[in-house]
Design a protein around this motif. Sequence first.
Motif, short mmCIF file in Angstrom:
data_model
loop_
_atom_site.label_atom_id
_atom_site.label_comp_id
_atom_site.label_asym_id
_atom_site.label_seq_id
_atom_site.Cartn_x
_atom_site.Cartn_y
_atom_site.Cartn_z
N ASP B 52 0.83 -1.21 0.00
CA ASP B 52 0.00 0.00 0.00
C ASP B 52 0.87 1.26 0.00
O ASP B 52 0.55 2.24 -0.67
N VAL B 53 1.95 1.21 0.78
CA VAL B 53 2.87 2.36 0.83
C VAL B 53 3.45 2.61 -0.57
O VAL B 53 3.45 3.75 -1.06
N ASP B 54 3.90 1.53 -1.21
CA ASP B 54 4.50 1.67 -2.55
C ASP B 54 3.50 2.24 -3.56
O ASP B 54 3.83 3.13 -4.34
N GLU B 55 2.27 1.72 -3.49
CA GLU B 55 1.28 2.16 -4.49
C GLU B 55 0.83 3.60 -4.29
O GLU B 55 0.42 4.26 -5.23
N LEU B 56 0.90 4.07 -3.06
CA LEU B 56 0.43 5.44 -2.79
C LEU B 56 1.57 6.47 -2.77
O LEU B 56 1.32 7.65 -2.60
N SER B 57 2.80 5.96 -2.94
CA SER B 57 3.95 6.86 -2.75
C SER B 57 4.01 8.00 -3.79
O SER B 57 4.67 9.00 -3.56
N ALA B 58 3.31 7.82 -4.92
CA ALA B 58 3.32 8.90 -5.92
C ALA B 58 2.42 10.06 -5.51
O ALA B 58 2.61 11.18 -5.95
N ARG B 59 1.42 9.78 -4.66
CA ARG B 59 0.44 10.81 -4.30
C ARG B 59 0.70 11.47 -2.96
O ARG B 59 0.34 12.61 -2.74
N PHE B 60 1.29 10.73 -2.03
CA PHE B 60 1.47 11.27 -0.69
C PHE B 60 2.93 11.17 -0.26
O PHE B 60 3.70 10.40 -0.83
N ARG B 61 3.25 11.93 0.78
CA ARG B 61 4.62 11.92 1.32
C ARG B 61 4.58 11.78 2.83
O ARG B 61 3.59 12.12 3.48
N GLY B 62 5.65 11.30 3.39
CA GLY B 62 5.84 11.27 4.85
C GLY B 62 4.76 10.48 5.58
O GLY B 62 4.33 9.43 5.13
N ILE B 63 4.34 11.05 6.73
CA ILE B 63 3.38 10.33 7.57
C ILE B 63 2.00 10.31 6.91
O ILE B 63 1.21 9.40 7.16
#
Lengths: 208, 342
Positions: B52-63
């Motif tokens: 989930d972290v990998d898939e969302l890493s383009a849209r969000f940052r940090g915590i």
Amino acid sequence: MAIKDTIKPTRSELIGLKKKIKLSESGHKLLKMKRDGLIIEMFEILEKAKDVRSELERDYAVAQEKLNIAKTIEGTVAVNSTAFSLMDTPKIELESKNVMGVVVPKIESTSVKKSITERGYGIIGTSSRIDEAADAYESLVEKIILAAEIETTMKRLLDDIEKTKRRVNALEFKLIPELYEALAFITLRLEEMEREEIFRLKKIKLKE
Amino acid sequence: MGLFSAPAYAYITARVRARKKKLIPRDTYPKLLNMELPEIIRFIEETEYKKDVDELSARFRGIDLLEHALNRNLGASYRKLIEISRGQVNYLVTEYMRRWDIWNIKTILRGKYYGASEEEILDYVVSAGELHYPDLESMARRESVEAVIDSLQNRPCYQVLKDYEGGMLNRIEDELDKFYYARLLDAIGDSPGEKLFLKFLQTEIDIKNLKTLFRLKRAGVDREGVQNAIIPGGLELRGPDLIRLLGLSFSELIHSLDGYSYWSSIADIVSEEGTSLTDVETKLDAYLMNFASRISHYYPLSILPVLDYILHKKIEVDNLRIISRGKELKLSNDVIQNNLVM
């Protein structure tokens, strides 16, 4: 340019000069009183400004902590979703009041502090952490408005004190001494002219 | 309703037991609490949340990335439960998970009321119930609150939403929550496991009502205002007792709770001056979790192990978020620890 070069040593000039000196001295006295009054006013506002500033800093820290707790425990997703509930923004009315001739702002705010039922979010699906964060931020906004009013008043008073001080100094050290110098010059010149006139009359009398 | 199907329960309980084993053990949280933020992030990225972290890493940052990944994983886990369950279990799980549908509907309505963009609104939905992400996307694309409500005409909650007359949404939000609990209470059958589930739900209603009473009484809201936010169907706070509590002031209220089982968990922190209710809410939540833990093993072939997994998954997500967000926002370890469920 020396004062002697610009004024005419006449009796009417002397009368005018005396009137000017009288006006300048009373103006100087009034401006000095205004300056002292503004300084006293300024010190009173300064105390208030210091208190409001420290309250503002404290309220900001409290509000930030409450928001941080809400974000941590409820999640930013919940906090941000709840934040959508309210469309109403605080209204600010700007009026002015007069402090010893200085126009200072008077800020009236409405719709800042809200009751729990006026914030737009449901009670069952939210928590007291959200309430406390909202409450703390409402208090903070009220304090910011108060601080804005007091600090702007202080700034305006400071500007006016500075302006009045310059005027007092100009009158005291420049204009009034120059007027006295001119007065002395005209008085001396007129006396000289009177002596010349007497001398001339004596000479005419001797020839006769 | 209320059919008891042993084979269906055997399958689902076996699946949830396997899933529960994958959850982060309780003794990990104190260790995480003593770690620095980068270590915590690394730890989470080594668990099942990595995808989930990998898939969302383009849209969000940090915590923010971490929080959205945790929510997404929670949603996927809950939807999986709906997919793998059958019969009465499926019915109960679906009804229970409607709380997320209600959450998402409320978020979309709020977003539309506020005038937020579709992207902003969709950032704050958690697709964990019956409404899938495309359904939520289509709702968020609607023009107005009224248009969103119209799009829900075929959903059960429409009977509540149709009464919306414009303006603030607080009343309709509370009605949606009450509707959710009413439906869920109706869905519960009379098998021994479901009776305990009913007791858990009634306790949850009591806890919610108690929190509402504390919040609204302290704010000085009148009797009618409080009554509008009370969920019917509680276990101890019901009937004439509840009516009596509605009419009391905040100080009278705290002196009237002595006889209720919830009082022991909050007695030492509630006071008339009671500066903060957050600690009270934390203690009441802990009470509910303890109650759920106590009943979770009574009937192995029932809804209870499923409920136990649902609650433990939520606790895991909440704990990870509380630790990482708390560390990021520099909250003290004591504050973080007091709000963890361990």
